[in-house]
Design a protein around this motif. Structure first.
Motif, short mmCIF file in Angstrom:
data_model
loop_
_atom_site.label_atom_id
_atom_site.label_comp_id
_atom_site.label_asym_id
_atom_site.label_seq_id
_atom_site.Cartn_x
_atom_site.Cartn_y
_atom_site.Cartn_z
N ALA A 262 62.80 -27.43 -80.25
CA ALA A 262 63.70 -27.68 -81.38
C ALA A 262 62.99 -28.43 -82.50
CB ALA A 262 64.92 -28.49 -80.90
N LEU A 263 62.21 -29.44 -82.14
CA LEU A 263 61.49 -30.19 -83.16
C LEU A 263 60.47 -29.32 -83.89
CD1 LEU A 263 60.95 -33.55 -81.25
CD2 LEU A 263 62.36 -33.21 -83.29
N ALA A 264 60.05 -28.24 -83.25
CA ALA A 264 59.08 -27.35 -83.88
C ALA A 264 59.71 -26.42 -84.91
CB ALA A 264 58.36 -26.52 -82.81
N VAL A 265 61.03 -26.18 -84.81
CA VAL A 265 61.64 -25.17 -85.68
C VAL A 265 62.64 -25.76 -86.68
CG1 VAL A 265 61.34 -23.34 -83.97
CG2 VAL A 265 63.50 -24.61 -84.04
N VAL A 266 62.97 -27.05 -86.56
CA VAL A 266 63.93 -27.65 -87.49
C VAL A 266 63.25 -28.77 -88.27
CG1 VAL A 266 65.84 -27.13 -85.92
CG2 VAL A 266 64.81 -29.42 -85.89
N ASP A 267 63.85 -29.10 -89.38
CA ASP A 267 63.46 -30.28 -90.13
C ASP A 267 64.19 -31.46 -89.51
OD1 ASP A 267 63.18 -32.36 -91.92
OD2 ASP A 267 63.42 -31.12 -93.70
N ALA A 268 63.45 -32.49 -89.10
CA ALA A 268 64.04 -33.60 -88.37
C ALA A 268 65.18 -34.25 -89.13
CB ALA A 268 62.96 -34.64 -88.05
N GLU B 92 68.30 -37.00 -84.53
CA GLU B 92 69.18 -37.87 -83.75
C GLU B 92 69.97 -37.07 -82.73
OE1 GLU B 92 71.58 -40.47 -86.12
OE2 GLU B 92 69.92 -41.01 -87.45
N ILE B 93 70.33 -35.84 -83.07
CA ILE B 93 71.02 -34.98 -82.10
C ILE B 93 70.10 -34.66 -80.93
CG2 ILE B 93 72.04 -32.69 -81.77
CD1 ILE B 93 73.03 -32.80 -84.64
N ILE B 94 68.85 -34.36 -81.23
CA ILE B 94 67.87 -34.07 -80.17
C ILE B 94 67.65 -35.29 -79.29
CG2 ILE B 94 65.45 -33.48 -79.74
CD1 ILE B 94 65.64 -31.78 -82.36
N MET C 112 71.50 -26.30 -78.83
CA MET C 112 70.20 -26.39 -79.49
C MET C 112 69.32 -25.20 -79.13
SD MET C 112 70.28 -28.89 -81.53
CE MET C 112 68.63 -28.45 -82.05
N LEU C 113 69.44 -24.71 -77.90
CA LEU C 113 68.65 -23.53 -77.52
C LEU C 113 69.08 -22.32 -78.34
CD1 LEU C 113 66.44 -22.80 -75.39
CD2 LEU C 113 68.28 -21.75 -74.06
#
Length: 490
Positions: free
Chosen positions: A137-143, A310-312, A327-328
């Motif tokens: 998730a961190l690889a495909v979204v803007d934190a 924060e969700i992650i 998230m998946l």
């Protein structure tokens, strides 16, 4: 023993300038003889000669440096210390884990190097699988990005009346909750997107009457409510709520006594919104439906989530299955244009494998780790943790022993309290723990997965506790700390 002998031989060759006598012996010996001689030197280097005072580097005079005994620790290159450390920890951990339930695996990393691993085969990770979901998730979204739930309409508000069609478009936010649902959770406060805020914002537009149609749009993701590979008992037990891109209270409609789930989560979302408006004095007379909003509609309100980072982190800290599965699907949408569990699983597997090309590829089936077909090695998980390191968003989401999340009630009387940061995992017959332990001299990275644990009792938890205590003893590679380790009882 031959790999160890070879390693010692190579290290002694590299140290020839610092250890001329040892080098001379090696030049007149066969490889095996040299390794035997090097092994005979290990004890005086690591124990007998280390009782002498240590010079503080530049503070020692040249004459003091020249007077150092040949086998003093200060003369040994760092590579020798690392080899000795790895050998010592390997021997200890082999004995320490020898009677664990099978199959199991353990990997230990120090200073970016794997110093021990057992069982190269993948095993079931349980909720430790969420480390993979978080990494992908961190690889495909803007934190800092936020997920947005929109309210759209083709009508105008006239004298407090909105008479027309209103669409509520789901943005995949897994944390939209009413206050009462958030309050029902054991650990507080709960990170949430307040559902009440959406009703308040609509009220703030001056709406006194809402007529026409109120339509839920959940088209961002597919409408498969649970991963199709899950057994029915997971659904009956509500290990995760039913999934929808327009999700409220994890899809849970009843939670005060026993849990019950919404048959149609998106429809229930807009029904609840209508009820919240009525409570606020709005006259609501609408037909509720589910369909995709047409283009060209005007946005009149929106509900924004906390930042995705924060969700992650919430997903990791609380081991939130619903968040993980949503998230998946978001990973699948952003990577393959399809918000489904299979698309997300394939994308997550590829993303994390690309991060760690030297590790065995994991098998990713769902986002939460509930599926027993998820398979991964301990070395992969430890390498993944090492990749992200102890600083930053990834590590910040890990539960802390006796402090936060799924570890808040554990390790309270243990030396690891406040020093163990790790993701937990639990399924029938499976106990897993992976993260970081803060020792007196630095950080040890580890992953432990136990399959075949007896379902009765707390053997798996006890083995996690004993491992944490063992890891607290290990230094991070400096000579002074290693001296303490070699003197400590096994």
């Amino acid at each position: 023993m031959r790999p160890l002998r070879t390693a010692v031989l190579v290290l002694l060759t590299a140290a020839a300038g610092l250890l001329p006598t040892v080098a001379a012996v090696r030049m007149n010996s066969s490889a095996d003889d040299a390794a035997t001689h090097a092994a005979s030197l290990r004890t005086p280097v690591l124990a007998s000669t280390l009782d002498e005072p240590v010079l503080d580097g530049p503070g020692g005079t040249e004459s003091e440096t020249l007077m150092l005994p040949l086998l003093r620790a200060e003369r040994a290159p760092d590579a020798l210390w690392r080899a000795a450390q790895q050998h010592h920890i390997g021997n200890e951990m082999t004995a320490f884990s020898s009677d664990w339930p099978e199959p199991h695996c353990l990997a230990v990393w120090i200073d970016g190097v794997e110093v021990f691993s057992s069982n190269p085969d993948p095993v079931i990770p349980a909720s430790v699988q969420k480390l993979i979901t978080a990494a992908a998730a961190l690889a495909v979204v803007d934190a800092d990005e936020r997920l947005v739930t929109q309210v759209l309409t083709d009508a105008e508000i006239v004298d407090g009346v909105l008479d027309g069609t209103v669409w509520v478009v789901g943005g995949g936010d897994p944390l939209i909750m009413t206050q009462s649902y958030a309050d029902s959770h054991r650990r507080q406060p709960q990170l949430r997107t307040p559902m009440e805020r959406l009703a308040d914002d609509l009220l703030g537009l001056g709406i006194k009457t809402l007529r026409g149609k109120l339509i839920a749009d959940e088209s961002r993701y597919d409408t498969t409510r649970f991963p199709e590979t899950w057994p029915q008992r997971y659904i009956t037990q509500l290990n995760s709520g039913p999934l929808s891109a327009l999700n409220l209270n994890d899809g849970i409609t009843g939670f005060t006594t026993t849990l019950s789930a919404a048959e149609h989560p998106a429809r229930w979302f807009v029904s609840t919104l209508a009820d919240l408006l009525r409570v606020r004095g709005v006259a609501v007379d609408v037909e509720i439906d589910v369909s995709t909003a047409p283009s060209g509609m005007s946005e009149i309100a929106r509900l924004t989530s906390p930042p995705l980072v924060e969700i992650i982190q919430q997903m990791l800290r609380e081991s939130d299955n619903t968040t993980a599965e949503m998230m998946l699907r978001e990973i699948g949408l952003r990577s393959a244009g399809e918000g489904s569990t299979p698309a997300g699983a394939a994308a997550a597997e590829r993303i994390v494998s690309d991060l760690l090309p030297d590790q065995s590829r994991p098998a990713v089936v769902d986002g939460s780790g509930l599926d027993r077909q998820n398979m991964v090695t301990c070395s992969f998980l430890a390498a993944l943790l090492d990749h992200f390191g102890t600083e930053g968003a990834f590590a910040a989401g890990l539960p802390v022993a006796a402090r936060t999340g799924t570890l808040s009630h554990r390790f309270a009387e243990h030396p690891a309290a406040g020093r163990l940061h790790a993701k937990t995992g639990l399924l029938t017959g499976v106990n897993a723990l992976a993260g970081f332990v803060e020792t007196d001299s630095g950080t040890v990275t580890f992953a432990q997965m136990l399959n075949g644990v007896p379902p009765e009792g707390r053997l798996g938890l006890e083995l996690q506790e004993s491992l944490a205590g063992q890891l607290l003893r290990y230094p991070v590679g400096d000579a002074v700390a290693l001296r303490g380790l070699t003197r400590a009882p096994a």
